[in-house]
Design a protein around this motif. Structure first.
Motif, PDB file in Angstrom:
ATOM      1  N   GLU A   1     -14.542 -12.996   2.158  1.00 46.28           N
ATOM      2  CA  GLU A   1     -13.191 -13.563   2.039  1.00 46.28           C
ATOM      3  C   GLU A   1     -12.364 -12.891   0.941  1.00 46.28           C
ATOM      4  N   SER A   2     -13.008 -12.532  -0.155  1.00 42.58           N
ATOM      5  CA  SER A   2     -12.269 -11.952  -1.282  1.00 42.58           C
ATOM      6  C   SER A   2     -11.707 -10.575  -0.981  1.00 42.58           C
ATOM      7  N   LEU A   3     -12.183  -9.954   0.107  1.00 43.91           N
ATOM      8  CA  LEU A   3     -11.740  -8.598   0.444  1.00 43.91           C
ATOM      9  C   LEU A   3     -10.578  -8.578   1.431  1.00 43.91           C
ATOM     10  N   ILE A   4     -10.234  -9.745   1.976  1.00 44.73           N
ATOM     11  CA  ILE A   4      -9.121  -9.804   2.918  1.00 44.73           C
ATOM     12  C   ILE A   4      -7.819  -9.642   2.150  1.00 44.73           C
ATOM     13  N   ASP A   5      -6.965  -8.797   2.652  1.00 47.92           N
ATOM     14  CA  ASP A   5      -5.727  -8.455   1.950  1.00 47.92           C
ATOM     15  C   ASP A   5      -4.544  -9.181   2.589  1.00 47.92           C
ATOM     16  N   GLY A   6      -4.190 -10.361   2.038  1.00 42.12           N
ATOM     17  CA  GLY A   6      -3.069 -11.128   2.579  1.00 42.12           C
ATOM     18  C   GLY A   6      -3.345 -11.542   4.003  1.00 42.12           C
ATOM     19  N   ARG A   7      -2.408 -11.272   4.885  1.00 44.11           N
ATOM     20  CA  ARG A   7      -2.567 -11.615   6.299  1.00 44.11           C
ATOM     21  C   ARG A   7      -3.340 -10.536   7.051  1.00 44.11           C
ATOM     22  N   ASP A   8      -3.575  -9.401   6.369  1.00 44.02           N
ATOM     23  CA  ASP A   8      -4.310  -8.318   7.000  1.00 44.02           C
ATOM     24  C   ASP A   8      -5.811  -8.617   6.986  1.00 44.02           C
ATOM     25  N   TRP A   9      -6.561  -7.795   7.717  1.00 43.37           N
ATOM     26  CA  TRP A   9      -8.010  -7.850   7.644  1.00 43.37           C
ATOM     27  C   TRP A   9      -8.419  -6.917   6.509  1.00 43.37           C
ATOM     28  N   PHE A  10      -9.446  -6.103   6.700  1.00 47.64           N
ATOM     29  CA  PHE A  10      -9.765  -5.116   5.674  1.00 47.64           C
ATOM     30  C   PHE A  10      -8.663  -4.053   5.674  1.00 47.64           C
ATOM     31  N   LYS A  11      -8.072  -3.830   4.531  1.00 48.89           N
ATOM     32  CA  LYS A  11      -6.989  -2.863   4.435  1.00 48.89           C
ATOM     33  C   LYS A  11      -7.508  -1.624   3.710  1.00 48.89           C
ATOM     34  N   ILE A  12      -7.369  -0.464   4.327  1.00 47.11           N
ATOM     35  CA  ILE A  12      -7.947   0.765   3.789  1.00 47.11           C
ATOM     36  C   ILE A  12      -6.881   1.836   3.588  1.00 47.11           C
ATOM     37  N   ASP A  13      -7.219   2.849   2.767  1.00 46.11           N
ATOM     38  CA  ASP A  13      -6.317   3.981   2.608  1.00 46.11           C
ATOM     39  C   ASP A  13      -6.639   5.027   3.681  1.00 46.11           C
ATOM     40  N   ASP A  14      -6.022   6.200   3.562  1.00 43.77           N
ATOM     41  CA  ASP A  14      -6.196   7.232   4.589  1.00 43.77           C
ATOM     42  C   ASP A  14      -7.613   7.789   4.656  1.00 43.77           C
ATOM     43  N   HIS A  15      -8.426   7.492   3.642  1.00 44.27           N
ATOM     44  CA  HIS A  15      -9.803   8.002   3.615  1.00 44.27           C
ATOM     45  C   HIS A  15     -10.830   6.902   3.858  1.00 44.27           C
ATOM     46  N   GLY A  16     -10.369   5.705   4.230  1.00 49.68           N
ATOM     47  CA  GLY A  16     -11.285   4.629   4.541  1.00 49.68           C
ATOM     48  C   GLY A  16     -11.680   3.764   3.368  1.00 49.68           C
ATOM     49  N   ALA A  17     -11.135   4.033   2.156  1.00 47.54           N
ATOM     50  CA  ALA A  17     -11.475   3.245   0.976  1.00 47.54           C
ATOM     51  C   ALA A  17     -10.710   1.929   0.985  1.00 47.54           C
ATOM     52  N   LEU A  18     -11.411   0.843   0.702  1.00 45.00           N
ATOM     53  CA  LEU A  18     -10.783  -0.478   0.650  1.00 45.00           C
ATOM     54  C   LEU A  18      -9.782  -0.512  -0.498  1.00 45.00           C
TER      55      LEU A  18
END
Length: 559
Positions: A386-403
């Motif tokens: 749960e702590s990794l969910i970003d707002g209304r998004d699911w897992f949100k990552i950068d262009d290289h897959g990093a959370l």
């Protein structure tokens, strides 16, 4: 026919360059590889042109069919460990990007892919490591679906020790629990996964991270964590009365079927939705003997399901009820007997780019139903994350897959966005590369930006027309009589080579010799090694631009 066309071009360009009127343009030819549409459209980042032309040019370069197939398999598995799987279930966006569509139809990349994959299984081919160096760092992967297994495979190639934690009793993710066996036989998936495990990936099943083992434990014991937990929770319709016992989500239905459960769906099934899960659920219900209808709120043009699967569903007698949406249910003793629907019309486009369905007043109607399957969407189970969910998004990552929320954690697959298996594979590979660079203290690489090549730079008249080869499929009565009999057959190796020869090698030299034949100044250098690109002696070149103009595949530029 090809010789006639080439002969005409020879005369035309020879006469043009033979007089004293030529003025040096000051420009000189260079080798200028370009990005073909097939590769630009592949979410997995597969080297489509390379593995297809490897088959197409085998005879020309003195290779046997077996040598070419093995080489093509190794090219393919540089980017993905799932050629036989994707050759069966991928909706092949690569073919939508194929320039040959404008001549006589796209090259059948997906069928070639399957042939290469099946050859690898038949011959027991094994992966190649990128290095014999054994890295000290350990990586944890959560989820044994296409993203997680690809990430683990790529990191193992790089010399890392990788452990995959899978919540269920068997690896595969939605490839196993969400795709019917008539599309993807279980033994094909099992064998491609086993090859990954034999390569050195450790697998721990029946281990749910977030409940059985806290995520913090992984962060403590491993130097990087890749999350690929999938999206295994189906969504219902949000319509009053859907809590009835004969209303199921598409994901739940497919999961129960693939666990060997017998489900009595009755004789009138309604499936709501227009994606692959809806089509898969409907086709299984037909195999269970039910009259089956799919209710979809837009038209066939907006259906996100694979076109071929929609066509096969119709062949199997599934009725498609377009421009209709569920509006309620008629119930008796906690069971649905009818589904109330309302007709829709398409309005302005919504955020997805598709025209928004708008209800038509007074158009209500009912459809009898013994079972209703809601296949409109699905979502991840974020228990423990749960702590990794970003707002209304699911897992949100950068262009290289990093959370974005936590350093040292990467993510991919359906828990990031619902997409294709090939998208998940691409995300898994991208994250593996980023993890490797991070652990080495380096910045992740920036992908090369080759210019895309279109038919404007191709000599389409140079290529002879050739009909696309289509594979056979199982007769309707046979497929409906056998729940898991594979419907679509593949191409033979001989047919795959024949189909590969339709590839135009867009944007890369394939040794046609046109530039070498037509250069009167002998400024084009023929390679001594077959398969290498032609080069140029700039000191002899007079800047006439013939080589660029006659190049069929658009490989040569002048600067």
């Amino acid at each position: 026919m090809v010789k006639k066309v080439v002969k005409k071009k020879k005369k035309s360009f020879a006469s043009r360059g033979s007089g004293a009127a030529h003025v040096d343009s000051g420009k000189r030819p260079i080798q200028a590889p370009k990005l073909p549409g097939c590769m630009d459209s592949c979410p997995a980042g597969n080297q489509v042109r390379r593995f297809v032309t490897t088959l197409a040019q085998a005879e020309k370069f003195g290779k046997t069919q077996d040598q070419a197939l093995e080489e093509a398999w190794h090219i393919y598995t540089e980017t993905s460990p799932f050629p036989a799987v994707c050759g069966r279930i991928c909706p092949h966006p690569c073919e939508s990007g194929c320039n040959r569509i404008e001549l006589d139809g796209a090259v059948g990349v997906n069928k070639i892919e399957r042939t290469i994959g099946d050859y690898g299984l038949e011959k027991g081919l094994t992966f190649k490591k990128l290095t014999e160096e054994k890295r000290l760092e350990k990586i944890a992967v959560v989820g044994a679906g296409p993203a997680g297994l690809t990430c683990a495979y790529q990191l193992t190639r790089m010399g890392y020790s990788v452990t995959v934690f899978e919540a269920t009793e068997k690896p595969g993710g939605m490839l196993l629990w969400g795709i019917p066996r008539y599309r993807l036989p279980e033994d094909i998936l099992d064998r491609e996964i086993q090859r990954i495990l034999d390569f050195g990936v450790e697998l721990k099943c029946n281990t749910r991270i977030g409940t059985d083992i806290p995520l913090d434990d992984l962060r403590r014991d491993y130097q990087a964590v890749f999350l690929s937990i999938g999206a295994h929770k189906g969504k219902l319709l949000g319509v009053e009365g859907e809590d009835a016992e004969n209303v199921l989500s598409g994901v739940e239905f497919l999961n129960r079927i693939h666990h060997g459960e017998t489900i009595d769906v009755g004789d009138n099934v309604i499936v709501v939705g227009g994606g692959d899960t809806a089509i898969d659920a409907a086709r299984i219900c037909r195999r269970l003997g039910a009259t089956t209808s799919i209710v979809y709120r837009r038209t066939i043009n907006e259906m996100p399901a694979i076109d071929e699967e929609i066509e096969e569903a119709q062949k199997e007698g599934i009725k498609l009820e377009y421009l209709a949406a569920p509006a309620g249910f008629v119930k008796e003793n906690n069971r649905i007997t009818n589904m109330k629907c309302i007709r829709m019309e398409l309005g302005e486009p919504d955020e997805s780019g598709r025209r928004r369905p708008v209800p038509i007043d007074g158009s209500e109607f009912e459809i009898p139903a013994t079972t209703v399957i809601a296949a409109i969407s699905q979502e991840p189970d974020f228990t423990g994350f749960e702590s990794l969910i970003d707002g209304r998004d699911w897992f949100k990552i950068d262009d290289h897959g990093a959370l974005l929320k936590e350093e040292g954690i990467y993510a991919g697959g359906d828990a990031v966005n619902l997409a294709l298996a090939s998208t998940a594979i691409g995300q898994g590979r991208g994250a593996a590369i980023a993890i490797d660079f991070k652990l080495r203290g380096l910045e992740p690489p920036i992908p090369g930006d080759l210019p895309a090549i279109t038919t404007k730079r191709l000599r389409m008249d140079w290529y002879p027309k050739a009909d696309r080869l289509e594979a056979e499929s199982l007769a309707i009565e046979e497929r409906l009589a056998q729940m898991f009999a594979e419907v679509n057959k593949g191409l033979t190796p001989e047919q795959a080579v024949q189909e590969a020869k339709r590839c135009m090698s867009c944007g890369y030299c394939f040794g046609c010799e046109e530039c070498w034949i037509l250069c009167q100044e002998q400024a084009v250098i023929k390679p001594r090694v077959k398969g290498e690109a032609f080069m140029f002696d700039i000191n002899k070149c007079n800047g006439c631009d013939k080589c660029m103009e006659v190049c069929p595949c658009g490989y040569i530029d002048l600067i």
